[in-house]
Design a protein around this motif. Structure first.
Motif, mmCIF file in Angstrom:
data_model
loop_
_atom_site.group_PDB
_atom_site.id
_atom_site.type_symbol
_atom_site.label_atom_id
_atom_site.label_comp_id
_atom_site.label_asym_id
_atom_site.label_seq_id
_atom_site.Cartn_x
_atom_site.Cartn_y
_atom_site.Cartn_z
ATOM 1 N N GLU A 1 0.820 -1.208 0.000
ATOM 2 C CA GLU A 1 0.000 0.000 0.000
ATOM 3 C C GLU A 1 0.855 1.260 0.000
ATOM 4 O OE1 GLU A 1 -3.025 0.002 2.956
ATOM 5 O OE2 GLU A 1 -3.882 -1.902 2.331
ATOM 6 N N THR A 2 1.906 1.278 0.821
ATOM 7 C CA THR A 2 2.805 2.430 0.846
ATOM 8 C C THR A 2 3.504 2.596 -0.502
ATOM 9 O OG1 THR A 2 3.184 2.050 3.204
ATOM 10 C CG2 THR A 2 4.735 3.488 2.073
ATOM 11 N N ALA A 3 3.913 1.488 -1.096
ATOM 12 C CA ALA A 3 4.578 1.538 -2.397
ATOM 13 C C ALA A 3 3.645 2.065 -3.477
ATOM 14 C CB ALA A 3 5.086 0.146 -2.760
ATOM 15 N N GLU A 4 2.421 1.571 -3.500
ATOM 16 C CA GLU A 4 1.442 2.029 -4.499
ATOM 17 C C GLU A 4 1.235 3.540 -4.397
ATOM 18 O OE1 GLU A 4 -1.801 1.548 -7.420
ATOM 19 O OE2 GLU A 4 -0.064 0.324 -6.866
ATOM 20 N N LYS A 5 1.089 4.024 -3.185
ATOM 21 C CA LYS A 5 0.857 5.453 -2.969
ATOM 22 C C LYS A 5 2.068 6.272 -3.423
ATOM 23 C CE LYS A 5 -0.781 8.637 0.652
ATOM 24 N NZ LYS A 5 0.345 9.560 0.854
ATOM 25 N N ALA A 6 3.279 5.804 -3.109
ATOM 26 C CA ALA A 6 4.489 6.533 -3.480
ATOM 27 C C ALA A 6 4.662 6.592 -4.995
ATOM 28 C CB ALA A 6 5.708 5.887 -2.833
ATOM 29 N N ILE A 7 4.295 5.517 -5.689
ATOM 30 C CA ILE A 7 4.371 5.524 -7.154
ATOM 31 C C ILE A 7 3.305 6.449 -7.727
ATOM 32 C CG2 ILE A 7 4.166 4.130 -9.244
ATOM 33 C CD1 ILE A 7 5.251 1.749 -7.582
ATOM 34 N N GLU A 8 2.092 6.372 -7.194
ATOM 35 C CA GLU A 8 1.006 7.253 -7.642
ATOM 36 C C GLU A 8 1.389 8.721 -7.512
ATOM 37 O OE1 GLU A 8 -2.414 6.262 -5.328
ATOM 38 O OE2 GLU A 8 -3.167 4.786 -6.782
ATOM 39 N N GLU A 9 2.032 9.056 -6.410
ATOM 40 C CA GLU A 9 2.408 10.447 -6.147
ATOM 41 C C GLU A 9 3.632 10.890 -6.940
ATOM 42 O OE1 GLU A 9 0.715 10.652 -1.530
ATOM 43 O OE2 GLU A 9 2.881 10.446 -1.912
ATOM 44 N N GLY A 10 4.319 9.942 -7.564
ATOM 45 C CA GLY A 10 5.503 10.270 -8.341
ATOM 46 C C GLY A 10 6.774 10.367 -7.538
ATOM 47 N N THR A 11 6.722 9.961 -6.249
ATOM 48 C CA THR A 11 7.926 10.013 -5.420
ATOM 49 C C THR A 11 8.965 9.019 -5.917
ATOM 50 O OG1 THR A 11 6.600 10.657 -3.503
ATOM 51 C CG2 THR A 11 8.812 9.816 -3.062
ATOM 52 N N ILE A 12 8.528 7.833 -6.290
ATOM 53 C CA ILE A 12 9.423 6.797 -6.811
ATOM 54 C C ILE A 12 8.835 6.233 -8.102
ATOM 55 C CG2 ILE A 12 10.328 6.201 -4.529
ATOM 56 C CD1 ILE A 12 8.515 3.719 -4.557
ATOM 57 N N ASP A 13 9.678 5.551 -8.874
ATOM 58 C CA ASP A 13 9.239 4.920 -10.117
ATOM 59 C C ASP A 13 9.085 3.411 -9.970
ATOM 60 O OD1 ASP A 13 9.499 7.278 -12.150
ATOM 61 O OD2 ASP A 13 11.365 7.309 -10.986
ATOM 62 N N VAL A 14 9.906 2.834 -9.105
ATOM 63 C CA VAL A 14 9.913 1.390 -8.865
ATOM 64 C C VAL A 14 10.048 1.175 -7.369
ATOM 65 C CG1 VAL A 14 11.174 -0.771 -9.249
ATOM 66 C CG2 VAL A 14 10.909 0.857 -11.127
ATOM 67 N N ALA A 15 9.295 0.218 -6.820
ATOM 68 C CA ALA A 15 9.335 -0.076 -5.387
ATOM 69 C C ALA A 15 10.089 -1.376 -5.146
ATOM 70 C CB ALA A 15 7.915 -0.199 -4.835
ATOM 71 N N ALA A 16 11.103 -1.318 -4.283
ATOM 72 C CA ALA A 16 11.911 -2.502 -3.968
ATOM 73 C C ALA A 16 11.477 -3.093 -2.630
ATOM 74 C CB ALA A 16 13.393 -2.134 -3.922
ATOM 75 N N PHE A 17 11.309 -4.402 -2.631
ATOM 76 C CA PHE A 17 10.899 -5.136 -1.433
ATOM 77 C C PHE A 17 12.004 -6.109 -1.054
ATOM 78 C CE2 PHE A 17 7.116 -3.920 -3.765
ATOM 79 C CZ PHE A 17 6.297 -3.380 -2.785
ATOM 80 N N GLY A 18 12.245 -6.250 0.246
ATOM 81 C CA GLY A 18 13.308 -7.106 0.722
ATOM 82 C C GLY A 18 12.812 -8.339 1.443
ATOM 83 N N ARG A 19 12.679 -8.245 2.764
ATOM 84 C CA ARG A 19 12.331 -9.420 3.565
ATOM 85 C C ARG A 19 11.027 -10.098 3.150
ATOM 86 N NH1 ARG A 19 14.243 -7.119 9.524
ATOM 87 N NH2 ARG A 19 16.486 -7.321 9.133
ATOM 88 N N PRO A 20 9.990 -9.360 2.750
ATOM 89 C CA PRO A 20 8.776 -10.065 2.292
ATOM 90 C C PRO A 20 9.038 -11.012 1.129
ATOM 91 C CG PRO A 20 8.286 -7.757 2.666
ATOM 92 C CD PRO A 20 9.788 -7.899 2.777
#
Length: 353
Positions: free
Chosen positions: A304-323
């Motif tokens: 959810e945080t990643a989706e929002k950050a991409i929608e807002e244009g803060t980031i272009d790609v969201a990286a996930f680690g431990r999950p």
């Protein structure tokens, strides 16, 4: 957020030379499953990355892959400097490409945060002969006092970064991420804690970034800016409380350096994506304020945080680690609103394969 479709997260995107199936990335995470003597990866590593590609992860960034025997900082980490290592990685890249995935190698030199028994019997290399505090992870011996690098040593290591990038392409990787964060060699040059030099590689932050710029130039010359990602951060594994005195000014200095050498894609790193660090903004928001290029975001993200950050244009790609360690089918689970397996360090250290 009530939206469970994650339209932006599952959207295809082109960044640099890479056509990604989704706006997701697998964050680089040290796993230590290579042969400790040779740095060669095995079939378990092939299957590990293949599963994440099959799940639809857009960009897989490997665990840190050392550029030389002296760059090694943990038992069992892989390398990309010998023919045997290159051949072994070919199986990984072929498996990922067979699933329609994109994979890049994170090229790495740990600098001072190692021990001579790991680094080929030689003292660690560093910008200054200042010992890091603490013990080597998974090795449990104190960090050695490093050897201050001569200008000749510096040029040799820069050449090793460039050769590692070429080797990565030979091994079938789609590019590289240069590990310039977390208190490793490049970040040791960047930091006033570990860099007390008085030559062109020292001084103020702009001067201390000289080594990073020269590494970037060499790698970009070797494989192209469209295949080169740089990870940077204030975060240091041997000094977790460290933060730039003026975060926004530091970020502006880094970005000026990136523009100077032709970088187009960056990976600012934090442990907490939503943490405000200055001017009521997070690290990635401050970076976006001054950077119009590609940003890969990371920092204990959830969907959810990643989706929002991409929608807002803060980031272009969201990286996930431990999950992604605990859930090889991470994207399938969030797409179908299925519960995630909670990451457990002891359990998943042995079952992540």
């Amino acid at each position: 957020m009530t939206n469970k479709t994650y339209d932006k997260l599952f959207e295809p995107v082109t960044i640099g030379a890479w056509n990604l199936k989704t706006r997701t990335a697998m964050a680089p995470m040290t796993r230590c499953f290579a042969d400790d003597q040779t740095g060669v990866v095995g079939e378990d590593v092939v299957e590990y990355y293949r599963k994440r590609a099959a799940d639809g992860i857009g960009l897989i960034i490997t665990e840190g892959v050392v550029i030389s025997p002296r760059g090694k900082g943990n038992p069992g980490v892989p390398g990309i400097y010998s023919p045997a290592q290159i051949e072994a990685w070919k199986k990984v890249t072929e498996a990922v490409h067979g699933e329609g995935g994109t994979i890049i190698a994170q090229i790495w030199h740990v600098g001072r945060v190692t021990h001579h028994e790991l680094a080929g019997g030689l003292p660690p290399q560093a910008p200054s002969a200042i010992q890091a505090e603490g013990v080597v992870p998974r090795f449990r011996k104190p960090y050695d006092v490093p050897e201050e690098m001569t200008t000749g040593d510096i040029q040799e290591v820069i050449a090793q970064y460039a050769q590692a990038a070429k080797n990565a392409i030979e091994a079938g990787f789609d590019g590289v991420e240069i590990h310039g964060a977390h208190g490793y060699l490049i970040d040791q040059f960047n930091s006033d804690v570990s860099n007390h030099r008085t030559d062109k590689y020292g001084g103020d932050l702009a001067g201390r970034l000289t080594f990073m710029k020269e590494v970037l130039r060499a790698v970009i010359d070797a494989i192209g800016a469209d295949r080169t990602l740089i990870r940077f951060s204030a975060l240091k594994m041997d000094n977790p409380d460290y933060m730039w005195e003026d975060p926004e000014a530091a970020i502006q200095t880094f970005i000026a350096a990136f523009h100077e050498v032709g970088v187009t894609m960056i990976h600012p790193s934090t442990m907490n994506f939503t943490q405000v660090i200055a001017d009521n903004k997070t690290l990635h928001q401050l970076v976006r304020k001054h950077w119009k290029g590609i940003i890969v975001g990371v920092g204990s993200l959830d969907a959810e945080t990643a989706e929002k950050a991409i929608e807002e244009g803060t980031i272009d790609v969201a990286a996930f680690g431990r999950p992604l360690i605990a859930n090889p089918d991470f994207l399938h689970r969030i797409h179908h609103d299925e519960p995630l397996v909670t990451y457990d360090a002891k359990q998943h250290l042995v079952t992540l394969r």
